[in-house]
Design an enzyme around this catalytic site. Structure first.
Site, short mmCIF file in Angstrom:
data_model
loop_
_atom_site.label_atom_id
_atom_site.label_comp_id
_atom_site.label_asym_id
_atom_site.label_seq_id
_atom_site.Cartn_x
_atom_site.Cartn_y
_atom_site.Cartn_z
N CYS A 33 11.82 60.53 68.58
CA CYS A 33 12.70 59.38 68.37
C CYS A 33 14.18 59.75 68.37
CB CYS A 33 12.33 58.67 67.07
SG CYS A 33 12.01 59.81 65.71
N GLN B 270 17.24 60.19 58.98
CA GLN B 270 16.03 59.59 59.51
C GLN B 270 15.29 58.77 58.46
OE1 GLN B 270 15.44 63.46 62.38
NE2 GLN B 270 13.77 62.00 62.31
N ARG C 206 15.77 63.49 55.99
CA ARG C 206 15.09 62.23 55.67
C ARG C 206 15.91 61.52 54.60
NH1 ARG C 206 11.51 60.38 58.98
NH2 ARG C 206 10.24 62.26 58.90
N THR D 207 -3.24 50.15 64.71
CA THR D 207 -2.90 49.62 63.38
C THR D 207 -1.74 50.37 62.74
OG1 THR D 207 -4.54 51.06 62.37
CG2 THR D 207 -5.28 48.84 62.95
N ASN E 130 14.12 53.48 65.31
CA ASN E 130 13.20 54.58 65.63
C ASN E 130 11.83 54.08 66.08
OD1 ASN E 130 13.17 53.84 62.73
ND2 ASN E 130 11.45 55.25 62.60
N HIS F 253 16.96 55.37 62.66
CA HIS F 253 17.50 56.70 62.47
C HIS F 253 18.96 56.69 62.89
CE1 HIS F 253 13.49 57.86 61.81
NE2 HIS F 253 13.24 58.64 62.85
N GLY G 10 9.68 56.66 60.26
CA GLY G 10 9.36 57.73 61.20
C GLY G 10 8.14 58.53 60.78
#
Lengths: 337, 337
Positions: free
Chosen positions: B133, B160, B239, B16, B319, B246, B164
């Protein structure tokens, strides 16, 4: 040369733009001795009112005759405007402090970051240039390291906010974000691609060699301000969906070894820098925290073991303040001292 | 070793989650020969339904007994879960393909990017790991250059996306963005600081030496996949407020000189790479364009004159696809060939 007075007639070219507005705010904030403030802008903004020290002043149209009795003229309306009007301001007797790229490479125009090369401003011939916003932040942060250990090479990747492009870009980021969150189509006009929730490796126009103007400016201006053409510099500049403040990931190779702690100590002792570096407490600078601040914030200082004397660091600076307006006002403050 | 069959029982641990969902989608998309799909997840998701090939399948609870008759088990529920349950899957006879960091550094666990070191997967002892990744994207893009000119050193800065981190991070970026546009206070829970309209130089936990786990993983995994521990690598991972894909700004020093055109030709001829590089037409990869794509997109290929044999490039990869799910499915495809 500027005649010393008790107070000065100060013109702001581009008074309604983001940098012009910031210059006016910083002049008031720092109590710059002004007898008359002359806001100038293109015909489109003529007659608008801008605030200064709780007064409301009418914006006048920028013409070559607009500089009569002006002592200091800040130019912040872009390179084309500086090229067209700066000579008229100098001819009228003003000292021009130019935040655009128009004259930065001219050998006779000092390119000044007061924390680094304040003395250079005394040798002007009417025009003093303030560097590109990213170059200013890099020069302030790297100068103490260069002095202590001689930097041989710099690899820099920038994270530049949309305010570096101007008001329309701020509106474009906000407008696209709202549209996307409402599942509507976006409009692109300032940037060639979507900037909301996206990063564009594209700041200013592309040159023949595949680099952007911004990348080229960083290389040239950083060397000119640090006064050392032997430093190897390569830059990748990226526009990010952030409103204000530019960040940069910087990798340095030095002639002499410095530990991360030695770099922290050097930068902590230097003017205009705030070391904000405690990863264990999740402390590192970000655009949100540095917005409205005067200092260059530096964090993530680490030794890089992939070269003999390597250091990585992360810096964030307010591109409108120290990256443009504040640096220009500091130059003016030095001129009247 | 996997017994060759006409079709396989395939378990997805973390069915999930964002990567698990992507694995299921890619298995269907590529027609992987599946006799039974076994979606597994923590107790919280037990009984939920997931879609696969227009069927709706009930998610079962992940236990050590859940792997009976499973041939291939994809693990995408994080390192803790892989550490706890992978051995049980192997014991039950399954080959584990793990997208987490749990086993990547184990000398006996092959770390595989099919375009680069497909042969390594044949030497597994039940577990094959798929790299971080960012390391996957870098390995695919840099392998042809390393083969042709030997890369001596890599300086990489990543951009990124929040996917992720997972679903909650996607919600946090969206939620904070909506709040800010409505002038409301934001909530931070996944990230320690605001991620909307901000960039955080912080991906995964900080280690004692001041680097993050992600930065350390990129260094180690890139060397392991390229099969060359002598390459100097330093990384800064950031980030950014982007939902998916990414990007990375990469600076290379090579033993042999390659022109930008030679790099373009090399990469254009390599598997899994799409060269998207025409700055004059404002063509360079961005997250928005690469979302959902299988290839590593490479642009902004430029010679770097600050070192003898330097190249700068910019890459973007999805990613969730090539950075995780697609790479894992490609490994499985090789196993059954």
């Amino acid at each position: 040369m500027l005649k010393k007075k008790n107070s000065y007639v100060v013109a702001i070219v581009g008074a309604t733009g983001v940098v012009g507005q910031e210059i006016i705010e910083i002049l008031a904030e720092r109590g710059f001795p002004i007898s008359e403030l002359v806001p100038l802008a293109s015909e489109r903004s003529e007659g608008e009112r801008i605030g200064y020290n709780n007064k409301s002043i009418i914006v006048r149209k920028l013409t070559k005759d607009a500089f009569k009795s002006v002592d200091i003229a800040f130019f912040s309306a872009g390179a084309a405007s500086s090229k067209e009007f700066a000579a008229a301001a100098v001819k009228a007797g003003a000292v021009v402090i130019d935040t655009s790229s128009a004259f930065r490479r001219e050998p006779l125009v000092p390119l000044v970051v007061p924390e680094v090369n304040a003395a250079a401003s005394s040798k002007h011939s009417g025009i003093i240039a303030t560097p590109d916003c990213s170059a200013i932040a890099l020069a302030v942060a790297l100068n103490p390291i260069h002095d202590a250990a001689r930097i041989k090479r710099i690899v820099v990747t920038t994270f530049q906010s949309v305010s570096g492009t101007g008001k329309k870009a701020i509106d474009e980021l906000a407008g696209q974000t709202v549209a996307l969150l409402n599942f509507q189509d976006i409009k692109t006009s300032v940037y060639p691609h979507q900037i909301a929730f996206n990063c564009l490796p594209h700041v200013d126009a592309f040159l023949e060699n595949g680099s952007t103007e911004e990348e080229t400016n960083i290389v040239n201006e950083l060397r000119k301000v640090l006064g050392d053409d032997s430093i190897g510099v390569t830059a990748t500049t990226v526009r990010v969906p952030v409103f204000r403040c530019h960040a940069a990931a910087v990798n340095l190779e030095m002639e002499k070894k410095l530990s991360a702690n030695e770099v922290r100590a050097l930068l902590s002792a230097a003017a205009g820098i705030l070391v904000y570096d405690d990863p264990k407490k999740n402390l590192y600078p970000t655009a949100i925290d540095v917005s409205g601040k005067d200092e260059i914030y530096v964090g993530r200082i680490r030794e890089d073991e992939s070269v003999p004397n390597g250091i990585n660091l992360w810096l964030v600076a307010d591109n409108l303040r120290k990256g443009a307006a504040l640096n220009a006002v500091q130059i003016a403050e030095n001129l009247i001292q």
